[in-house]
Design a protein around this motif. Sequence first.
Motif, PDB file in Angstrom:
ATOM      1  N   GLY A 155       0.925  -1.145  -0.048  1.00 14.01           N
ATOM      2  CA  GLY A 155       0.108   0.019  -0.112  1.00 14.01           C
ATOM      3  C   GLY A 155       0.913   1.484  -0.006  1.00 14.01           C
ATOM      4  O   GLY A 155       1.753   1.341  -0.592  1.00 14.01           O
ATOM      5  N   MET A 156       0.419   2.487   0.626  1.00 12.85           N
ATOM      6  CA  MET A 156       0.942   3.636   0.827  1.00 12.85           C
ATOM      7  C   MET A 156       1.189   3.914   2.389  1.00 12.85           C
ATOM      8  O   MET A 156       0.513   4.753   2.768  1.00 12.85           O
ATOM      9  CB  MET A 156       0.286   4.712   0.194  1.00 12.85           C
ATOM     10  CG  MET A 156       0.783   6.051  -0.115  1.00 12.85           C
ATOM     11  SD  MET A 156       2.011   5.739  -1.446  1.00 12.85           S
ATOM     12  CE  MET A 156       1.364   5.645  -2.957  1.00 12.85           C
ATOM     13  N   PRO A 157       2.176   3.367   2.986  1.00 17.87           N
ATOM     14  CA  PRO A 157       2.382   3.514   4.342  1.00 17.87           C
ATOM     15  C   PRO A 157       2.996   4.770   4.914  1.00 17.87           C
ATOM     16  O   PRO A 157       3.817   5.330   3.862  1.00 17.87           O
ATOM     17  CB  PRO A 157       3.283   2.291   4.702  1.00 17.87           C
ATOM     18  CG  PRO A 157       4.181   1.988   3.468  1.00 17.87           C
ATOM     19  CD  PRO A 157       3.190   2.313   2.163  1.00 17.87           C
ATOM     20  N   HIS A 158       2.665   5.255   6.054  1.00 18.87           N
ATOM     21  CA  HIS A 158       3.303   6.589   6.649  1.00 18.87           C
ATOM     22  C   HIS A 158       4.146   6.048   7.693  1.00 18.87           C
ATOM     23  O   HIS A 158       3.662   5.355   8.678  1.00 18.87           O
ATOM     24  CB  HIS A 158       2.261   7.492   7.021  1.00 18.87           C
ATOM     25  CG  HIS A 158       1.578   8.031   5.834  1.00 18.87           C
ATOM     26  ND1 HIS A 158       1.764   9.585   5.459  1.00 18.87           N
ATOM     27  CD2 HIS A 158       0.651   7.670   5.215  1.00 18.87           C
ATOM     28  CE1 HIS A 158       1.147   9.905   4.397  1.00 18.87           C
ATOM     29  NE2 HIS A 158       0.088   8.777   4.137  1.00 18.87           N
ATOM     30  N   LEU A 159       5.292   6.241   7.730  1.00 16.96           N
ATOM     31  CA  LEU A 159       6.240   6.002   8.953  1.00 16.96           C
ATOM     32  C   LEU A 159       6.830   6.939   9.605  1.00 16.96           C
ATOM     33  O   LEU A 159       7.037   8.181   9.187  1.00 16.96           O
ATOM     34  CB  LEU A 159       7.655   5.112   8.465  1.00 16.96           C
ATOM     35  CG  LEU A 159       7.301   3.635   7.876  1.00 16.96           C
ATOM     36  CD1 LEU A 159       6.385   3.580   6.748  1.00 16.96           C
ATOM     37  CD2 LEU A 159       8.649   3.014   7.456  1.00 16.96           C
ATOM     38  N   ARG A 160       6.663   6.874  11.071  1.00 14.60           N
ATOM     39  CA  ARG A 160       7.583   7.758  11.726  1.00 14.60           C
ATOM     40  C   ARG A 160       8.543   7.118  12.405  1.00 14.60           C
ATOM     41  O   ARG A 160       8.399   6.384  13.331  1.00 14.60           O
ATOM     42  CB  ARG A 160       6.442   8.222  12.565  1.00 14.60           C
ATOM     43  CG  ARG A 160       5.390   9.183  12.110  1.00 14.60           C
ATOM     44  CD  ARG A 160       4.364   9.643  13.019  1.00 14.60           C
ATOM     45  NE  ARG A 160       4.717  10.470  14.023  1.00 14.60           N
ATOM     46  CZ  ARG A 160       4.635  11.770  14.198  1.00 14.60           C
ATOM     47  NH1 ARG A 160       4.690  12.518  12.942  1.00 14.60           N
ATOM     48  NH2 ARG A 160       5.191  12.774  15.144  1.00 14.60           N
ATOM     49  N   ARG A 211      -3.721   2.703   5.826  1.00 19.37           N
ATOM     50  CA  ARG A 211      -5.075   2.472   6.028  1.00 19.37           C
ATOM     51  C   ARG A 211      -5.984   1.273   5.963  1.00 19.37           C
ATOM     52  O   ARG A 211      -6.665   1.083   6.589  1.00 19.37           O
ATOM     53  CB  ARG A 211      -5.823   3.435   4.838  1.00 19.37           C
ATOM     54  CG  ARG A 211      -5.558   2.991   3.622  1.00 19.37           C
ATOM     55  CD  ARG A 211      -6.132   3.868   2.511  1.00 19.37           C
ATOM     56  NE  ARG A 211      -5.714   3.301   1.199  1.00 19.37           N
ATOM     57  CZ  ARG A 211      -6.009   4.073   0.004  1.00 19.37           C
ATOM     58  NH1 ARG A 211      -6.362   5.180   0.060  1.00 19.37           N
ATOM     59  NH2 ARG A 211      -5.367   3.456  -1.076  1.00 19.37           N
ATOM     60  N   SER A 212      -5.037   0.155   5.869  1.00 13.96           N
ATOM     61  CA  SER A 212      -5.686  -1.222   5.947  1.00 13.96           C
ATOM     62  C   SER A 212      -5.319  -1.643   7.187  1.00 13.96           C
ATOM     63  O   SER A 212      -5.841  -2.852   7.394  1.00 13.96           O
ATOM     64  CB  SER A 212      -5.054  -2.170   4.744  1.00 13.96           C
ATOM     65  OG  SER A 212      -3.729  -2.118   4.626  1.00 13.96           O
TER      66      SER A 212
END
Length: 542
Positions: free
Chosen positions: A323-328, A520-521
């Motif tokens: 997917g399109m993950p966001h990492l911090r 989002r999943s």
Amino acid sequence: PKATERKQTTATATNQKYIIMACGCSAIFILDAKGKILISRDYRGDVSLGCAERFISRIMEKEELDVKPISEEDGVTYIYIKANNVYLLAVTNRNANTKPKATERKQTTATNQKYIIMACGCSAIFILDAKGKILISRDYRGDVSLGCAERFISRIMEKEELDVKPISEEDGVTYIYIKANNVYLLAVTNRNANAAMILMFLYKAVNVFQEYFKEIEEESIRDNFVIIYELLDEMMDFGYPQITESKILQEYITQESYKLDVEVRPPPAITNAVSWRSENIKHKKNEVYLDVMESVNLLVNTNGNVLRSEIVGSVKVNSKLSGMPHLRLGLNDRVQFESYGRNAGSNKAIEMEDVSFHQCVQLSNFEHDRTISFIPPDGEFELMTYRLNTQIKPLIWIEAVIDRHQHSRIEFMVKARSQFKQRSTANNVTISIPVPADVDSPKFKASIGKVQYAPDKNIMIWKIKQFPGGRDFIMRAHFGLPSIQDEETPEDRPPISVKFEIPYFTVSGIQVRYLKIVERSNYQALPWVRYITTSGDYQVRV
């Protein structure tokens, strides 16, 4: 410019002038010799398509030579060229940038000057062999002579290569170059361009070429010239860098033969805000690997004093996320701890310098709270680099005693001591000790590892596969000397160089405090972190 700078921009006359210069055309027409519209493309919908008929009627009424290539009527600007018996016509009802007058360019204020410097790209790219012969050339603007590449290589031949600066100017042309193995990559421009941007593009080009054909050599450039021309066309347009992410380029520029029944389309990522990652990426197992790698540069003099010490670090990521993950990502950064009111000393915080990020990192978040937020490219990439210019204790201490017997033999006693914790172990330790030229009859005795003599390099190499922390080992060597030789002074003697790798250890103490993955999943992802310290330019004078 930063986001804060853009918000503070006011609608002054200077900015209004820039906006006027930036406006483009409203529609494009291709007409035959009789004025019939063959092709029309309306981009804005703010002009009537009947303007093309009015234009051709003017052509018919007047002699063609009397119609200027740029003209205006009823608030519509007409710009046209003729190719054989076909007219290409552009129309706009805005004050578009046809070509600013010389007086307008001279009156440009500091704000516009800053923009022009940042915006101007390069005019041409050359790839040259070691003798200066042009292997690949790509002219983007047509405003410089191709002979400038010959003038550049003549300067390389006249001077020592180290005396030629990577960025130089001659006769109004700026030369920017790098060298990869035996190949030169040269960019030229006759404008006041952003030299740092062009230099960074050349290094990016080298990385992309290496992804395609591994080694950059004269032979590989010749063998892959078709691919290189395709890449240069996609990576730069009219001198401005475009797509430099190798994984995105590899999706539609392949080294396979072209098949008529398969249409190769550019991936949607090219036009997305996230140009470095394609959509709909899927992995069976969602994982992300972080490698925190530090390289130690050290110079110790003959008295045992540390003259120079530096830590150069990088965080490399191998992303296998769907997917399109966001990492911090959070590190033990001193500035972050102080902003949260924590005691930086008790948390073993570090203060990084010269931090450089991959384009996927959101810099506004880092400036605000020092957290590293990013949408990662798929696969391996370098997330960030940093440097710490601090006084450090040598991880492997070397002492050497040289006993020279005139015209007969020379003896070495080398002691190596590890000065890191016992729970850590240095792997593949290589200690290179210089010896005089023309020595013979080598004899070695080491308490650990193997020693060999390399006569072509005038060194003996002591290799230790595993060097535990808090231990010391001794190596003795005996060489025969020729009956006649030059006297050697300590100033002439090369330093001892040391190479090693220590896993699960960082000399700076940098730590990954957390790595949060949001998609989002809401799938479960496993983060893995590894620390490695290696030797860089690690030298001990004897």
